[in-house]
Design a protein around this motif. Sequence first.
Motif, PDB file in Angstrom:
ATOM      1  N   ILE A 198       0.849  -1.189   0.000  1.00 38.73           N
ATOM      2  CA  ILE A 198       0.000   0.000   0.000  1.00 38.73           C
ATOM      3  C   ILE A 198       0.888   1.244   0.000  1.00 38.73           C
ATOM      4  O   ILE A 198       1.848   1.332   0.774  1.00 38.73           O
ATOM      5  CB  ILE A 198      -0.919   0.024   1.236  1.00 38.73           C
ATOM      6  N   VAL A 199       0.591   2.184  -0.869  1.00 39.98           N
ATOM      7  CA  VAL A 199       1.389   3.410  -0.949  1.00 39.98           C
ATOM      8  C   VAL A 199       0.716   4.532  -0.172  1.00 39.98           C
ATOM      9  O   VAL A 199      -0.489   4.504   0.091  1.00 39.98           O
ATOM     10  CB  VAL A 199       1.598   3.842  -2.418  1.00 39.98           C
ATOM     11  N   ALA A 200       1.513   5.534   0.204  1.00 35.42           N
ATOM     12  CA  ALA A 200       1.010   6.642   1.018  1.00 35.42           C
ATOM     13  C   ALA A 200      -0.133   7.383   0.327  1.00 35.42           C
ATOM     14  O   ALA A 200      -1.077   7.836   0.978  1.00 35.42           O
ATOM     15  CB  ALA A 200       2.147   7.600   1.346  1.00 35.42           C
ATOM     16  N   GLN A 201      -0.049   7.508  -1.005  1.00 36.00           N
ATOM     17  CA  GLN A 201      -1.092   8.236  -1.738  1.00 36.00           C
ATOM     18  C   GLN A 201      -2.461   7.600  -1.537  1.00 36.00           C
ATOM     19  O   GLN A 201      -3.470   8.297  -1.436  1.00 36.00           O
ATOM     20  CB  GLN A 201      -0.751   8.278  -3.225  1.00 36.00           C
ATOM     21  N   GLN A 202      -2.498   6.263  -1.485  1.00 32.34           N
ATOM     22  CA  GLN A 202      -3.782   5.587  -1.294  1.00 32.34           C
ATOM     23  C   GLN A 202      -4.372   5.911   0.069  1.00 32.34           C
ATOM     24  O   GLN A 202      -5.581   6.087   0.202  1.00 32.34           O
ATOM     25  CB  GLN A 202      -3.600   4.074  -1.443  1.00 32.34           C
ATOM     26  N   ILE A 203      -3.513   5.981   1.085  1.00 33.00           N
ATOM     27  CA  ILE A 203      -3.981   6.310   2.432  1.00 33.00           C
ATOM     28  C   ILE A 203      -4.422   7.767   2.506  1.00 33.00           C
ATOM     29  O   ILE A 203      -5.452   8.101   3.094  1.00 33.00           O
ATOM     30  CB  ILE A 203      -2.864   6.026   3.459  1.00 33.00           C
TER      31      ILE A 203
END
Length: 203
Positions: free
Chosen positions: A178-183
Amino acid sequence: QDSLGLLPPAAKKLIDAFSLPFKINGQEFIMTISIGVAIFPEHGRQMDSLNNHAELALLEAKRIGGNAIRIYHNEERLSSATRVSLEGELRRAIQNKELIVYYQPKLNAQQHSIDCFEALVRWDHPEHGIIPPAQFIPLAEETSLISDIGKLVIEMACAQIKSWIDLGFKNISVSVNIVAQQIQRGHLIEEIDIKKKKYAVPS
């Protein structure tokens, strides 16, 4: 040793450990090892990207041979025109579903079993074949495309789990990076729930 004179302590310990002979069935064996190193966050922020950069460094270490250590160097900088072209192709690849997922098993050495799988994305280019992540993940990380790729991998992983369940396998676990942008977008949990319901993936 790396060309910059930087030798990671952990890598040096491995080299030193393998400098001693191994005794197997009363015989001594000498082994040499090659080590490729990628450093967070200079060489990538995602595990998949770091792994592939380390693999590129490992290939260089193997070419040298004999207890060699190499740290990844991104010396081949892409021109602006090339980056724009590659970004456009990657956008089309997402739309045309050219990205595929490999599932790397994680083994439990004590129980001799597979505990779970890690989803690793690859680009199946219609002309160039399989493109290594090291060639497109760093660019995707610099744009919004990494988030789109992340969403696509979640969906493909859910579809694969459903396929395995239909074949009779149970208690399957798949890890997805999971990448930060998704969060930061604030809809990650909702997106995962939607895909799980779509493919009837149990919690």
